[in-house]
Structures are given as structure tokens and as C-alpha cells.
Design a protein around this motif. Structure first.
Motif, short mmCIF file in Angstrom:
data_model
loop_
_atom_site.label_atom_id
_atom_site.label_comp_id
_atom_site.label_asym_id
_atom_site.label_seq_id
_atom_site.Cartn_x
_atom_site.Cartn_y
_atom_site.Cartn_z
N GLU A 173 47.08 56.21 30.05
CA GLU A 173 48.03 56.20 31.71
C GLU A 173 47.07 55.19 32.90
N LEU A 174 46.03 54.53 32.47
CA LEU A 174 45.16 54.19 32.47
C LEU A 174 45.53 52.64 33.07
N ILE A 175 46.08 52.64 31.63
CA ILE A 175 46.66 51.31 31.29
C ILE A 175 47.89 50.44 32.60
N GLN A 176 48.65 51.83 31.75
CA GLN A 176 50.26 52.13 32.91
C GLN A 176 49.75 51.50 34.45
N GLN A 177 48.62 52.40 34.57
CA GLN A 177 47.75 52.12 36.26
C GLN A 177 48.01 50.84 36.04
N LEU A 178 47.14 49.56 35.87
CA LEU A 178 46.28 48.81 35.77
C LEU A 178 47.65 47.91 35.79
N SER A 179 48.03 48.28 34.80
CA SER A 179 48.97 46.47 35.16
C SER A 179 50.39 46.83 36.20
N GLU A 180 50.75 48.01 37.00
CA GLU A 180 50.96 47.80 38.33
C GLU A 180 50.68 47.47 39.26
N GLN A 181 49.11 47.27 39.26
CA GLN A 181 48.27 46.16 40.53
C GLN A 181 48.26 44.35 40.65
N GLU A 182 48.35 44.64 41.92
CA GLU A 182 48.76 42.97 41.86
C GLU A 182 47.62 41.68 41.33
N SER A 183 46.32 42.73 41.70
CA SER A 183 45.70 40.98 40.97
C SER A 183 44.85 42.10 39.88
N ILE A 184 43.61 40.98 39.46
CA ILE A 184 42.59 41.80 38.17
C ILE A 184 41.60 42.23 39.10
N ASP A 185 41.26 41.87 41.21
CA ASP A 185 40.98 42.66 41.25
C ASP A 185 41.13 43.87 41.68
N GLN A 186 41.78 44.16 41.96
CA GLN A 186 42.86 45.66 42.15
C GLN A 186 42.44 46.51 41.14
N GLN A 187 43.07 45.86 39.57
CA GLN A 187 42.73 46.46 38.46
C GLN A 187 41.17 46.69 38.74
N MET A 188 40.00 46.23 39.24
CA MET A 188 38.94 47.03 38.66
C MET A 188 39.26 47.76 39.65
N GLN A 189 39.19 47.47 40.69
CA GLN A 189 39.72 48.56 42.27
C GLN A 189 39.97 49.61 41.30
N CYS A 190 40.80 50.22 41.23
CA CYS A 190 41.92 50.71 40.63
C CYS A 190 41.27 51.84 39.52
N LEU A 191 41.01 51.10 38.33
CA LEU A 191 39.98 51.77 37.35
C LEU A 191 38.48 52.63 37.81
N THR A 192 37.72 51.95 38.74
CA THR A 192 37.04 52.76 38.94
C THR A 192 37.56 53.98 40.01
N GLU A 193 38.68 53.26 40.92
CA GLU A 193 38.87 54.79 41.45
C GLU A 193 39.23 55.75 40.75
N ALA A 194 39.82 55.64 39.15
CA ALA A 194 40.46 57.09 38.24
C ALA A 194 39.43 57.94 38.02
#
Length: 582
Positions: A173-194
Motif C-alpha cells: 500500500e505504501l509503494i502505491q501511495q509513493l508512486s502517486e507523488q510528484e517528486s522524491i521529496d514528496q515521496q519521503m514526506q508521504c512515507l513519514t506521514e504514513a
């Protein structure tokens, strides 16, 4: 930087609530809103970085935050509820005993409610209306704790209860959410929030400590049970264990009045050593927890360990708990990590990302062994950030030099002094993006001379190894100890190989490029999401913790692309409960 994180998080809460309260809304609309949320946060952070203004809000001291949370826990109760309940009726019933300041529901081995009242008097009034249950063919232990059961005999009415999640999402589920982000910076923020602990989860942890303190107070009324480690150092992940220690420092001789020539002192038992006294105290407390404390099961008294402890499961909360006594050095290490995490938001983002990456690829583990621990991994991140030009973080010696007289702390001849007033700390204005920090973290440790150098965040520089160990990370406060002494050469080689592979992948255009596919359901893993795929370990030659011959670069790219394509349909599959715990 930390101020930017705090400011940009608050306006997003409305969007977060909208996502949670609209489970039946259009999936694409939810995903667009989620991407907008993280994009807004990223823009705020990047704007601050590029402006070169690393200003922070006034961050409360570590001790003041813990004191506030502990006081709130003492005004709270934990209630086991029927599976079908009406939230409004429950609150109306409980509010008869006093004003309710906060509450939330969650599920573990049933439905539970954490209810915080405005005063302790309300707790006393509520307990005054409770009864000891009568059971046939058994006897009840009449210990009146703040763990209560709600019995419902009337009509239920509509069941409208929103439960807060206490476990992290699965890696797929995390990989799916990360793939939908627009940048690696956003992906790292998304991971932390999750993955980060929620406010509700932290409140529940402090409440468990408070319930346990009610047991210890029978023997030591001035004692405090304090959480330490991941629960309070700002790097805790949902599902992590609850580490606590019984603080007996409050049990001290009070100042006698001068002038009379007379004084009184308590008669006390004496032990051969402080360790013997600690073992005796934990043995008695552990026995009381086992016999009297409802919800505590599987109690083990592990008293001959280097740090004696009592281990048990707290079923109502779902936490695995470890209780030690007077573990003050561990508490200072917790405070140190909290300080570093508060100075710059990028610290937490990078630590959460590296920890997740390490767990996915088996570098860390939830069981004892030769693996790198989360604490050691966090220190590796901090040391890397001290090496940047300019440095992202100050050294421990610099934090000590900024400390005031009231911050002075010496524990067992170890200097554990660090500044508590974070406004005294002046950062050097590093503006590296999260993507750059992540890539260069992998490059840094992919080429680090572990064979001759040690990690020292007190000095902020490499030093020669004082002993022959595969990995030597100096304990920040007990400087003669190596916190990574358990790590063997094989596990260190796996870490280095995966760092090199991840650094190499982040240089490839295929991995950094987000798919332009219009349908969000079809976005293959990219960027950080791609680094979490099993194919990374396979390409690094560490599959199954064994080396294998590395493929040519062209073949590795081909394998990765095939993995990205094949993962499109499986990114949302459900994993086992073990994945949730770790």
C-alpha cells in the motif's frame, strides 16, 4: 526548517479529515486530493529552503512536552466498549462525571475508548460509580485500575464510531501511495506521514505508562514511569514497542529544616549493589503486574540481562512493553534524538525513509541478532548530516557547549549534558533537497571506510576504530561502548552493497522518471517506491542474505524495468499482520 514543517502541516488537517470521512467518495478524487496535500507541503518546505531562511517556531523543551503528556494521561481512562456502540450516548453518560476534554476510539482485541477528562476529580467520580464484576466459579482481584469495561443493556441506536488506526499500512500500500507523488521529496514526506506515530497513539502510550504507574505507586508513591525510545524521540513508527523505565529519582530525602539540631530519616533495606536493588524492585513490580494488572499478559522477568527488565504484552493497547528501572542514560539518548529531529524537518524525513528502506531489505529486523538496529541506523543518518557542507546538524559537543547550568547532567560519570533551549542552536543554512540528501546518504556509506573508521556524532568526524568490530558506532554518552557491537561483517557488507545499488539506481533516468500515464491506477513504482522493491536486493546480490554474482548494468536496468511493470497490478495487495508490526 522545523517551523516550516509545523506550519505547513496544520492547514492540511482539513484535507486529511476530508479523506478519512469520505470513504465512499470517488477514488481518483481522493488520490488527487492526497497528491495536492503533499504537493502543498513540499512547496512550502522548498520555498523556505531556497529562501535560505531556516527559522523555527519556538519548540517546547523535551521535558516540558513529556510532563504535559503525562499530566493528561493521569486525567484519562481506558474503556473497553461493546462492538456496536453509539458514540453520542457513551459521551453523554461519561460527561455526567465531569467535562471531557478529548477522546478517541480504536480497535485491537476489541473496541476501546480513551477518554481524557478536564480534572482528576472527574476520574474519582467515574470510578465511584464503577463496580467490581462478580464471576461464577472464580474470584476477582479487587484492584481498581483506570482500565474499565462498559456494559450496554439498553437499545444501541445508530452505530457511528470512527476508529483511529494503530498500525502502519502494508509495504505494498505504501509503494502505491509513493508512486502517486510528484517528486522524491514528496515521496519521503508521504512515507513519514504514513508511518509516524499519531497524536492518538502517543496519548495511548502515555496512558499505558500511567496505568502501570498506579501499580508501582503502591510501593513508591513519588515514582514515575516514563516512556523512552521511539515513543517520544520523534522517530517512532506505528506498531513499535513501548519502552518504559521506572524513575525513582523522585524518591529522595527532602531538605531538613536547619537550626533545631534534630532530623529524621527513613529506615530502609540495603542491597549489595544498585543492580541488586534494581533487580529486586523489578521482580516485585513484575509480579504485581502479572497478578493484579488487568490486560497485562505474558509477563517475563528478565533480570539477569545487562539492563534488567520486565517484558509483557498489554492486550487492550496491543503494545509489546519493556519496563526497566532508572535507565537515565537511555532517556538522555531519547532526548538527544528528539532535539536533532526538532532542528530540521529533513532529519525526520530522511530517518523514516532510510529505516523503511532498511527494514524492507532485511538490514534491520524485529528480532535480536547480528542486524543493524534502528538506533544505530538513526545515528548513521545523523552522522551523515553532520558531514554535509554546510552541516545540517551540530555535533553533540556543540549541543553540550550551548547548555546552561540547569542542563548540566552527569550519569554514572558520563557527561550527558545537552542544551534544552533549542532557540540557542544556530543552524548553518544547508538547503539540500531531500532527494539529494537521500542519494548522497547511499553514496556516502557505499564508500565509507568501515574497515578502519568509526562513527562519532559527539565529535562529528570519523575516528580510528578503538577495537576490532565490523561496525563501530560510539555510544553518544557512554563513550566507551559500541552501540553496534552486535553487527557482524556479513550484515555490514549487505548494508554497503544495498547502499551502492540504491545510489546507482537513483542515478538512472528510468527510476527517477514518473510515468505520465493518465490513470493513477497504472502508475508503476518510481523514485523512492522503486527502491523498496525486492529487485533492488536481488540486483545488489544480497537476496536471502547471500552474495551472488552481480549482473551487468544493462541487465540490472532490464530486470528493474520488468519489476516496475509487473508491480503495477500487485502494488495494492494485502500483506500479513507481521508486515504491519515491523
Amino acid at each position: 526548517m522545523a517551523s516550516c514543517f509545523s506550519v505547513c502541516r496544520l492547514p492540511m488537517r482539513g484535507a486529511d479529515r476530508l479523506l478519512k470521512w469520505c470513504p465512499n467518495s470517488d477514488l481518483q478524487a481522493q488520490r488527487r486530493l492526497a497528491r495536492t496535500t503533499f504537493a502543498t507541503k513540499a512547496q512550502a518546505i522548498n520555498k523556505t529552503l531556497h529562501a535560505g531562511t531556516l527559522k523555527r517556531l519556538d519548540v517546547e523543551s523535551f521535558s516540558s512536552i513529556q510532563d504535559e503528556r503525562r499530566e493528561r494521561a493521569e486525567r484519562s481512562v481506558l474503556i473497553s466498549c461493546p462492538p456496536k456502540i453509539n458514540e453520542r450516548k457513551i459521551l453523554d453518560y461519561l460527561s455526567k462525571h465531569g467535562d471531557i476534554r478529548n477522546y478517541f476510539f480504536y480497535q485491537t482485541y476489541g473496541m476501546y475508548a480513551v477518554v481524557e477528562f478536564s480534572s482528576k476529580e472527574s476520574i474519582a467520580a467515574l470510578k465511584g460509580s464503577c463496580t467490581i464484576p462478580s464471576v461464577q466459579h472464580e474470584a476477582s482481584v479487587p484492584f481498581k485500575s483506570r482500565l474499565l469495561s462498559l456494559k450496554w443493556t439498553g437499545s444501541i441506536g445508530p452505530t457511528t464510531v470512527k476508529c483511529h488506526e494503530q498500525l502502519p499500512i502494508s509495504i505494498n500500500e505504501l509503494i502505491q501511495q509513493l508512486s502517486e507523488q510528484e517528486s522524491i521529496d514528496q515521496q519521503m514526506q508521504c512515507l513519514t506521514e504514513a508511518y509516524q506515530l499519531t497524536e492518538e497513539n502517543i496519548s495511548l502510550r502515555f496512558l499505558v505508562c500511567s496505568l502501570l504507574r498506579d501499580i508501582a505507586a503502591a510501593y513508591f508513591p513519588e515514582s514515575i514511569i516514563r516512556p523512552f525510545g521511539s515513543t517520544v524521540n520523534s522517530f517512532g513508527k506505528l506498531g513499535c514497542d513501548l519502552d518504559m523505565f521506572l524513575d525513582l529519582d523522585g524518591v529522595s530525602v527532602q531538605n531538613q529544616r536547619k537550626g533545631s539540631g534534630l532530623s529524621l530519616e527513613y529506615q530502609v533495606k540495603r542491597g549489595a549493589s544498585e543492580r541488586n536493588v534494581t533487580q529486586s524492585i523489578l521482580s516485585v513490580i513484575g509480579e504485581c503486574v502479572d497478578q493484579f494488572s488487568p490486560g497485562c499478559v505474558g509477563v517475563q522477568k528478565i533480570l539477569n540481562a545487562r539492563v534488567p527488565l520486565v517484558r509483557f504484552s498489554h492486550q487492550p493497547s496491543g503494545f509489546q512493553c519493556d519496563l526497566t528501572a532508572n535507565n537515565r542514560v537511555a532517556m538522555k539518548s531519547t532526548e538527544l534524538l528528539y532535539v536533532y529531529g526538532s532542528l530540521d524537518a529533513r532529519v525526520r524525513y530522511l530517518v523514516f525513509t532510510v529505516r523503511c528502506w532498511a527494514r524492507v531489505h532485511g538490514i534491520t529486523s524485529g528480532i535480536p541478532g547480528a542486524w543493524i538496529t534502528n538506533f544505530s541506523l538513526t545515528v548513521l543518518v545523523l552522522f551523515f548530516l553532520q558531514q554535509r557542507t554546510p552541516a545540517v546538524l551540530p555535533t553533540l559537543d556543540q549541543l553540550r557547549d550551548l547548555a546552561g547550568p540547569s542542563d548540566k547532567c552527569v550519569i554514572e560519570e558520563n557527561d550527558c549534558t545537552i542544551v534544552s533551549d533549542l532557540s540557542k542552536i544556530k543552524l548553518q543554512g544547508n538547503t539540500d533537497t531531500l532527494e539529494k540528501l537521500l542519494q548522497e546518504f547511499f553514496e556516502f556509506y557505499g564508500s565509507f571506510a568501515f574497515n578502519r573508521s568509526s562513527i562519532n556524532i559527539r565529535k562529528g568526524r570519523e575516528q580510528n576504530k578503538p577495537e576490532a568490530a565490523a561496525l563501530y558506532i560510539q555510544n553518544p554518552f557512554e563513550t566507551s561502548l559500541n552501540v553496534s557491537k552486535n553487527v557482524n561483517a556479513t550484515q555490514l557488507e549487505r548494508f554497503v552493497a544495498l547502499c551502492r545499488e540504491s545510489a546507482w539506481l537513483l542515478q538512472q533516468g528510468e527510476v527517477l522518471k514518473r510515468s505520465a500515464t493518465p490513470s493513477a491506477d497504472q502508475i508503476p513504482p518510481w523514485g523512492l517506491a522503486a527502491l523498496l522493491l525486492p529487485s533492488v536486493a536481488e540486483s545488489a546480490g544480497v537476496k536471502g542474505r547471500r552474495k551472488k554474482k552481480r549482473e551487468p548494468a544493462s541487465e540490472r536496468i532490464k530486470t528493474l524495468l520488468q519489476s516496475l511493470k509487473s508491480s503495477r497490478g500487485g502494488a495494492g495487495e494485502k500483506q500479513s499482520s507481521d508486515d504491519h508490526r515491523h
